[in-house]
Design a protein around this motif. Sequence first.
Motif, PDB file in Angstrom:
ATOM      1  N   ALA A 113      40.849  36.988  44.130  1.00 41.40           N
ATOM      2  CA  ALA A 113      41.084  38.490  43.987  1.00 41.40           C
ATOM      3  C   ALA A 113      40.838  38.347  45.570  1.00 41.40           C
ATOM      4  O   ALA A 113      39.794  37.669  46.260  1.00 41.40           O
ATOM      5  N   GLN A 114      41.561  39.315  46.445  1.00 37.05           N
ATOM      6  CA  GLN A 114      41.273  39.849  47.607  1.00 37.05           C
ATOM      7  C   GLN A 114      40.344  39.433  48.180  1.00 37.05           C
ATOM      8  O   GLN A 114      39.517  40.866  47.703  1.00 37.05           O
ATOM      9  N   ILE A 115      38.962  39.559  48.996  1.00 37.11           N
ATOM     10  CA  ILE A 115      37.818  39.854  49.592  1.00 37.11           C
ATOM     11  C   ILE A 115      38.181  40.351  50.961  1.00 37.11           C
ATOM     12  O   ILE A 115      37.578  40.575  51.767  1.00 37.11           O
ATOM     13  N   LEU A 116      37.357  41.867  50.262  1.00 41.84           N
ATOM     14  CA  LEU A 116      37.669  43.321  51.853  1.00 41.84           C
ATOM     15  C   LEU A 116      35.969  43.419  52.350  1.00 41.84           C
ATOM     16  O   LEU A 116      34.736  43.424  52.079  1.00 41.84           O
ATOM     17  N   ALA A 117      36.064  44.081  53.255  1.00 41.43           N
ATOM     18  CA  ALA A 117      34.922  44.451  53.338  1.00 41.43           C
ATOM     19  C   ALA A 117      35.188  46.043  54.422  1.00 41.43           C
ATOM     20  O   ALA A 117      36.062  45.770  55.268  1.00 41.43           O
ATOM     21  N   LEU A 118      34.013  46.950  54.461  1.00 46.69           N
ATOM     22  CA  LEU A 118      34.078  48.068  55.893  1.00 46.69           C
ATOM     23  C   LEU A 118      33.513  48.038  56.891  1.00 46.69           C
ATOM     24  O   LEU A 118      33.122  46.870  57.149  1.00 46.69           O
ATOM     25  N   SER A 119      34.929  48.486  57.205  1.00 46.67           N
ATOM     26  CA  SER A 119      34.145  48.486  59.303  1.00 46.67           C
ATOM     27  C   SER A 119      34.856  50.134  59.595  1.00 46.67           C
ATOM     28  O   SER A 119      35.532  50.669  59.066  1.00 46.67           O
ATOM     29  N   ARG A 120      33.834  50.088  60.640  1.00 46.21           N
ATOM     30  CA  ARG A 120      34.110  51.859  61.495  1.00 46.21           C
ATOM     31  C   ARG A 120      35.361  51.247  61.715  1.00 46.21           C
ATOM     32  O   ARG A 120      35.394  49.917  62.206  1.00 46.21           O
ATOM     33  N   VAL A 121      36.176  52.117  62.710  1.00 42.87           N
ATOM     34  CA  VAL A 121      36.780  51.829  63.988  1.00 42.87           C
ATOM     35  C   VAL A 121      36.637  51.588  65.194  1.00 42.87           C
ATOM     36  O   VAL A 121      36.643  51.722  66.348  1.00 42.87           O
ATOM     37  N   LEU A 122      35.132  50.253  65.131  1.00 46.44           N
ATOM     38  CA  LEU A 122      35.236  49.781  66.251  1.00 46.44           C
ATOM     39  C   LEU A 122      34.872  47.868  66.022  1.00 46.44           C
ATOM     40  O   LEU A 122      35.249  47.400  64.800  1.00 46.44           O
ATOM     41  N   LYS A 123      35.283  47.612  67.052  1.00 46.97           N
ATOM     42  CA  LYS A 123      35.525  46.130  67.869  1.00 46.97           C
ATOM     43  C   LYS A 123      34.686  45.258  66.777  1.00 46.97           C
ATOM     44  O   LYS A 123      34.610  44.394  66.157  1.00 46.97           O
ATOM     45  N   GLU A 124      32.895  45.770  67.244  1.00 48.46           N
ATOM     46  CA  GLU A 124      32.369  44.787  66.539  1.00 48.46           C
ATOM     47  C   GLU A 124      32.240  44.838  65.703  1.00 48.46           C
ATOM     48  O   GLU A 124      31.169  43.678  64.908  1.00 48.46           O
ATOM     49  N   ASP A 125      32.206  46.022  64.426  1.00 54.35           N
ATOM     50  CA  ASP A 125      32.115  46.439  62.693  1.00 54.35           C
ATOM     51  C   ASP A 125      33.478  44.811  62.591  1.00 54.35           C
ATOM     52  O   ASP A 125      33.015  44.367  61.895  1.00 54.35           O
ATOM     53  N   LYS A 145      32.535  38.153  38.379  1.00 53.32           N
ATOM     54  CA  LYS A 145      32.425  38.569  36.816  1.00 53.32           C
ATOM     55  C   LYS A 145      33.611  39.799  37.452  1.00 53.32           C
ATOM     56  O   LYS A 145      34.458  40.234  36.139  1.00 53.32           O
ATOM     57  N   LEU A 146      33.683  40.600  38.512  1.00 57.27           N
ATOM     58  CA  LEU A 146      35.212  41.299  38.475  1.00 57.27           C
ATOM     59  C   LEU A 146      35.772  40.511  38.908  1.00 57.27           C
ATOM     60  O   LEU A 146      37.534  41.013  38.719  1.00 57.27           O
ATOM     61  N   ASP A 147      35.893  38.829  39.693  1.00 55.17           N
ATOM     62  CA  ASP A 147      36.718  38.204  39.415  1.00 55.17           C
ATOM     63  C   ASP A 147      37.725  38.466  38.190  1.00 55.17           C
ATOM     64  O   ASP A 147      38.834  38.009  37.472  1.00 55.17           O
ATOM     65  N   GLU A 148      36.510  37.395  37.258  1.00 52.15           N
ATOM     66  CA  GLU A 148      36.806  37.420  35.594  1.00 52.15           C
ATOM     67  C   GLU A 148      37.546  38.907  35.051  1.00 52.15           C
ATOM     68  O   GLU A 148      38.038  38.514  34.743  1.00 52.15           O
ATOM     69  N   LEU A 149      37.216  39.597  35.859  1.00 45.66           N
ATOM     70  CA  LEU A 149      37.953  40.908  35.115  1.00 45.66           C
ATOM     71  C   LEU A 149      39.808  41.395  35.464  1.00 45.66           C
ATOM     72  O   LEU A 149      40.844  41.659  35.279  1.00 45.66           O
ATOM     73  N   LYS A 150      39.645  40.256  36.652  1.00 49.19           N
ATOM     74  CA  LYS A 150      41.372  40.065  37.023  1.00 49.19           C
ATOM     75  C   LYS A 150      41.550  41.337  38.365  1.00 49.19           C
ATOM     76  O   LYS A 150      42.509  41.586  38.415  1.00 49.19           O
ATOM     77  N   ILE A 205      35.702  42.327  28.762  1.00 45.93           N
ATOM     78  CA  ILE A 205      34.701  42.576  29.152  1.00 45.93           C
ATOM     79  C   ILE A 205      34.157  43.825  30.346  1.00 45.93           C
ATOM     80  O   ILE A 205      32.893  43.324  31.122  1.00 45.93           O
ATOM     81  N   LEU A 206      34.750  44.678  30.185  1.00 47.55           N
ATOM     82  CA  LEU A 206      34.572  45.061  30.834  1.00 47.55           C
ATOM     83  C   LEU A 206      32.607  45.833  30.134  1.00 47.55           C
ATOM     84  O   LEU A 206      31.427  46.137  31.027  1.00 47.55           O
ATOM     85  N   THR A 207      31.834  45.723  29.064  1.00 48.34           N
ATOM     86  CA  THR A 207      31.111  46.079  28.364  1.00 48.34           C
ATOM     87  C   THR A 207      29.884  45.332  29.098  1.00 48.34           C
ATOM     88  O   THR A 207      28.584  45.759  29.720  1.00 48.34           O
ATOM     89  N   GLU A 208      30.107  44.367  29.446  1.00 48.29           N
ATOM     90  CA  GLU A 208      29.767  42.724  29.789  1.00 48.29           C
ATOM     91  C   GLU A 208      29.453  42.712  31.761  1.00 48.29           C
ATOM     92  O   GLU A 208      27.732  43.051  31.986  1.00 48.29           O
ATOM     93  N   ILE A 209      30.203  43.680  32.465  1.00 40.63           N
ATOM     94  CA  ILE A 209      30.230  43.799  33.376  1.00 40.63           C
ATOM     95  C   ILE A 209      29.389  44.885  33.684  1.00 40.63           C
ATOM     96  O   ILE A 209      28.074  45.429  34.787  1.00 40.63           O
ATOM     97  N   SER A 210      29.592  46.365  32.587  1.00 39.19           N
ATOM     98  CA  SER A 210      28.625  47.404  32.456  1.00 39.19           C
ATOM     99  C   SER A 210      27.376  47.315  32.475  1.00 39.19           C
ATOM    100  O   SER A 210      26.390  47.678  33.876  1.00 39.19           O
ATOM    101  N   LYS A 211      26.899  46.562  32.000  1.00 41.74           N
ATOM    102  CA  LYS A 211      25.528  45.786  31.506  1.00 41.74           C
ATOM    103  C   LYS A 211      24.422  45.413  33.216  1.00 41.74           C
ATOM    104  O   LYS A 211      23.448  45.092  33.316  1.00 41.74           O
TER     105      LYS A 211
END
Length: 386
Positions: free
Chosen positions: A81-93, A47-52, A268-274
């Motif tokens: 959309a580009q897909i990102l992930a969070l990581s600490r500043v650690l190689k294993e993350d 749905k976020l992707d549909e939101l652009k 679609i903001l209200t739709e994704i909000s719900k």
Amino acid sequence: MDWKAVSPYNPKLDLKDCYLYDTTLRDGEQTPGVCFAGDQKLEIAKKLDELKIKQIEAGFPIVSENERKAIKSITGEGLNAQILALSRVLKEDIDKAIECDVDGIITFIATSPMHLKYKLHKNLDEVEEMGMKAVEYAKDHGLFVAFSAEDATRTPLEDIIRIHKNAEEHGADRVHIADTLGCATPQAMYHICSELSKHLKKAHIGVHCHNDFGFAVINSIYGLIGGAKAVSTTVNGIGERAGNAAIEEIAMALKVLYDHDMGLNTEILTEISKLVENYSKIKIPENKPLVGEMVFYHESGIHVDAVLENPLTYEPFLPEKIGQKRKIILGKHSGCRAVAHRLQELGLEASRDELWEIVKKTKETREDGTEISDEVFKNIAEKIIK
């Protein structure tokens, strides 16, 4: 009729190349008590992707195996959309993020004196070295890299400039000013971003604002005015403590008030909000800006009379622009115009004297504690109309 009505004093912003990246699935999910199932994460991402949205921060891979499975289901969906992930500043993350086939990472470490002393028990030089190694390692693996200085708004400006300039030199595509405690003012966020922008050559500045004082949206906007290019958002403003900058508020404030369209599919903001309300189980207040159930409801007779002539008399923009609906509510403040409008919708005709009597009875009924539903109103009207 135009679709919006704004103050002539509002400035028009030149925000070329600015964009939003959404962290509902990561920081939003860090709201105490929130835990999205894998299929829910995927549905929200779609749905976020549909939101652009340009970038979706899908999660924190090191957290668990299920988290990694959920992120991988999103990266395998072929979204725009580009897909990102969070990581600490650690190689294993970073390695765990790479396993999830993400397009990039947001890697973070705290830089404020408070966090250095009481959380990390390190000095800034040590933290900086860890951060640069992480940026370099991720870039060597072909990732988009955003480096985030946690608690940046309580970090001395010279340290912010130094560490972010160094991150850019090590290949960071974006550097973040994180207002981790939501304690910056709009003027502070503007100052930090404008000063930092003087020292960067190509890395974008991103702002990640928390809402502890209700400033997340305006701080984000002032960050953009100061030279930031990216804003971190969450649907409904969910997130740790008081939450983050709400995507619906940022998008529409820029579009309506500052005359800058971010290119989002706002209908679609209200739709994704719900959708997020349902999956997060965090109830949206009925009067929440923009997406609340009642923000386009009208009861006062003076207001209703004007709205029926032209909605922009008491609406800043037409509700259809975000998938909302207008509704005329009957109650103690209702006048003849509202009551006549509802009678017409129900296919009922009343004389002028009958109309006055229906208005009077409607007010009395509401003041006695009964909500004026269509059924209640119809019963009132049918008892009076001869």
